[in-house]
Enzyme design. Structure first.
Site, PDB file in Angstrom:
ATOM      1  N   ASN A  32       0.851  -1.190   0.000  1.00 35.05           N
ATOM      2  CA  ASN A  32       0.000   0.000   0.000  1.00 35.05           C
ATOM      3  C   ASN A  32       0.891   1.245   0.000  1.00 35.05           C
ATOM      4  OD1 ASN A  32      -2.286   1.816   2.032  1.00 35.05           O
ATOM      5  ND2 ASN A  32      -2.628   1.212  -0.069  1.00 35.05           N
ATOM      6  N   HIS A  37       7.103   5.698   1.301  1.00 34.65           N
ATOM      7  CA  HIS A  37       7.816   4.493   0.868  1.00 34.65           C
ATOM      8  C   HIS A  37       8.698   4.778  -0.339  1.00 34.65           C
ATOM      9  CE1 HIS A  37       4.103   2.576   2.723  1.00 34.65           C
ATOM     10  NE2 HIS A  37       5.078   1.966   3.378  1.00 34.65           N
ATOM     11  N   ASP A 152       8.355   6.022  12.046  1.00 37.91           N
ATOM     12  CA  ASP A 152       8.323   4.944  13.038  1.00 37.91           C
ATOM     13  C   ASP A 152       9.652   4.971  13.796  1.00 37.91           C
ATOM     14  OD1 ASP A 152       5.725   3.633  12.265  1.00 37.91           O
ATOM     15  OD2 ASP A 152       6.783   3.493  10.365  1.00 37.91           O
TER      16      ASP A 152
END
Length: 282
Positions: A32, A37, A152
């Site tokens: 996704n 990314h 993250d």
């Protein structure tokens, strides 16, 4: 772009590259794909002659009441996006190949300390699942380097610690967070937000950015500052999970000697969990 679904073919390709002295970069994802990314892939291409991207929705890092089945899967679009960037190999293993003895029998990797605090306290077992799959993928791909997003932040620290502790021969690169125009950190789970929630969502980033401004301005009563902002997070429509200030290097409570801090925040909008962080130098 070569699409590989089995470990043996991946290793054969890896051996061929190794014989040619190619430098290999790796970007593990759960698919996704968004611009965050793709930014990792672009960074990887700056450092390496070959880039491998994996897409694997890892069941071991999802809790029993989390969104494993609902997690967005956009495989065909992901393939197009990666091919356009010139990725050399897209690795898409099956769960049965990764966890051939089943999840309950799987040997696991766990980084003590770092895995239990902050996000780890809210999601028990999550970082065990992350460390285990990343370790397995590193063993399969055997890259010279790997790239992870700083959104993250705790995950990045867990992976760095694992690589150091297990004497792995690769370099971990953290890449700055890619944001929407209103400041919201890009995330696959943003797709879950309805219109009203999407309007509220950037509030977490704005709130921790304000904390950063106060710290840079000299404020040091962290416990009061955090409590004020937990209340503010709730007032704008979030169900707060945590807001915390930690040492950027250790993720422990900061001491007077710490000059590099990280402000971390997480909260729920409906069932969607939003996380973010900002690093601060003082």
């Amino acid at each position: 772009m070569q699409i590989v679904c089995d470990i043996q073919t991946l290793r054969e390709t890896r051996r061929e590259w190794q014989s040619q002295k190619q430098v290999i970069a790796f970007v593990p994802t759960m698919g996704n794909l968004h611009n965050g990314h793709l930014k990792l892939v672009k960074e990887a291409k700056k450092y390496a002659s070959r880039v491998v991207v994996s897409i694997f929705v890892n069941p071991l890092q999802f809790g029993p009441d989390e969104d494993l089945d609902a997690y967005p899967r956009t495989m065909e679009q992901d393939k197009v996006s990666l091919a356009e960037l010139g990725v050399d190999v897209l690795f898409m293993p099956k769960v049965s190949d990764i966890y051939s003895r089943g999840l309950e029998q799987q040997t696991f990797v766990e980084v003590p300390g770092l895995s239990y605090m902050i996000c780890g306290a809210s999601r028990p077992g999550h970082f065990r699942g992350v460390a285990t799959i990343v370790c397995k993928l590193f063993n399969m791909v055997q890259p010279n380097m790997a790239f992870f997003g700083e959104k993250d932040f705790q995950q990045l620290q867990v992976i760095k610690a694992m690589v150091t502790d297990l004497s792995m021969n690769l370099t971990i690169h953290g890449v700055t967070t890619e944001r929407e125009d209103d400041g919201l950190a890009m995330s696959s789970r943003n797709n879950y937000l309805d219109k009203k929630q999407r309007e509220i969502a950037p509030g977490l980033y704005k709130l921790i950015a304000n904390i950063a401004v106060e710290i840079k301005g000299g404020r040091r009563d962290f416990s009061i500052l955090l409590q004020e902002n937990r209340e503010r997070l709730a007032s704008i429509g979030f169900k707060p999970d945590y807001i915390d200030i930690r040492s950027a290097s250790s993720l422990l409570q900061p001491s007077h000697e710490d000059k590099e801090l990280v402000i971390l925040g997480a909260g729920f909008l409906g069932k969607t969990r939003i996380i973010d962080n900002i690093q601060v130098q003082i």
